[in-house]
Write a protein that holds these residues in place. Sequence first.
Motif, PDB file in Angstrom:
ATOM      1  N   GLU A  25       0.824  -1.205   0.000  1.00 20.07           N
ATOM      2  CA  GLU A  25       0.000   0.000   0.000  1.00 20.07           C
ATOM      3  C   GLU A  25       0.860   1.258   0.000  1.00 20.07           C
ATOM      4  OE1 GLU A  25      -2.858  -0.049   3.147  1.00 20.07           O
ATOM      5  OE2 GLU A  25      -3.659  -1.997   2.533  1.00 20.07           O
ATOM      6  N   PHE A  26       1.945   1.233   0.749  1.00 16.82           N
ATOM      7  CA  PHE A  26       2.848   2.382   0.784  1.00 16.82           C
ATOM      8  C   PHE A  26       3.470   2.615  -0.588  1.00 16.82           C
ATOM      9  CE2 PHE A  26       7.114   4.133   1.369  1.00 16.82           C
ATOM     10  CZ  PHE A  26       6.796   5.317   2.003  1.00 16.82           C
ATOM     11  N   LYS A  27       3.905   1.533  -1.221  1.00 21.27           N
ATOM     12  CA  LYS A  27       4.519   1.643  -2.546  1.00 21.27           C
ATOM     13  C   LYS A  27       3.524   2.161  -3.576  1.00 21.27           C
ATOM     14  CE  LYS A  27       5.964  -1.929  -5.181  1.00 21.27           C
ATOM     15  NZ  LYS A  27       6.711  -3.127  -5.549  1.00 21.27           N
ATOM     16  N   ASN A  28       2.290   1.661  -3.531  1.00 23.00           N
ATOM     17  CA  ASN A  28       1.261   2.127  -4.459  1.00 23.00           C
ATOM     18  C   ASN A  28       0.929   3.596  -4.219  1.00 23.00           C
ATOM     19  OD1 ASN A  28       1.069  -0.376  -5.692  1.00 23.00           O
ATOM     20  ND2 ASN A  28      -0.663  -1.035  -4.451  1.00 23.00           N
ATOM     21  N   GLY A  29       0.859   4.004  -2.972  1.00 22.50           N
ATOM     22  CA  GLY A  29       0.595   5.402  -2.651  1.00 22.50           C
ATOM     23  C   GLY A  29       1.711   6.316  -3.137  1.00 22.50           C
ATOM     24  N   ALA A  30       2.938   5.893  -2.933  1.00 24.97           N
ATOM     25  CA  ALA A  30       4.076   6.690  -3.408  1.00 24.97           C
ATOM     26  C   ALA A  30       4.066   6.777  -4.925  1.00 24.97           C
ATOM     27  CB  ALA A  30       5.386   6.075  -2.916  1.00 24.97           C
ATOM     28  N   ARG A  31       3.728   5.684  -5.605  1.00 26.12           N
ATOM     29  CA  ARG A  31       3.664   5.678  -7.065  1.00 26.12           C
ATOM     30  C   ARG A  31       2.557   6.620  -7.553  1.00 26.12           C
ATOM     31  NH1 ARG A  31       2.589   0.266  -8.415  1.00 26.12           N
ATOM     32  NH2 ARG A  31       4.763  -0.149  -7.973  1.00 26.12           N
ATOM     33  N   ASP A  32       1.404   6.609  -6.877  1.00 32.01           N
ATOM     34  CA  ASP A  32       0.304   7.504  -7.249  1.00 32.01           C
ATOM     35  C   ASP A  32       0.713   8.965  -7.098  1.00 32.01           C
ATOM     36  OD1 ASP A  32      -1.314   5.369  -7.849  1.00 32.01           O
ATOM     37  OD2 ASP A  32      -2.424   5.432  -5.938  1.00 32.01           O
ATOM     38  N   ILE A  33       1.404   9.285  -6.017  1.00 32.04           N
ATOM     39  CA  ILE A  33       1.846  10.653  -5.803  1.00 32.04           C
ATOM     40  C   ILE A  33       2.826  11.071  -6.892  1.00 32.04           C
ATOM     41  CG2 ILE A  33       3.214  12.140  -4.268  1.00 32.04           C
ATOM     42  CD1 ILE A  33       1.923  10.610  -1.922  1.00 32.04           C
TER      43      ILE A  33
END
Length: 73
Positions: free
Chosen positions: A37-45
């Motif tokens: 989830e952290f990786k996906n959130g960072a990618r979205d940002i």
Amino acid sequence: MGIGTPGIILLVILALLLFGPNKLPELGRAVGRTFREFKNGARDIMEDSAPQKSESKKIDNSQNELENKRLPE
């Protein structure tokens, strides 16, 4: 200066003593989900900030083109 093999073995033994063998797989899944989830959130940002940069460049270029097209006074 990283954690060597003895350090990893010590961490595994400590985790087994603290959580027990039944809870350890659940804990691993939870940690994996958290990292995902952290990786996906960072990618979205990162993806959200990239179009804003390109749009600001387009606006700057269009303003420069308008200034260049003005008639001399």
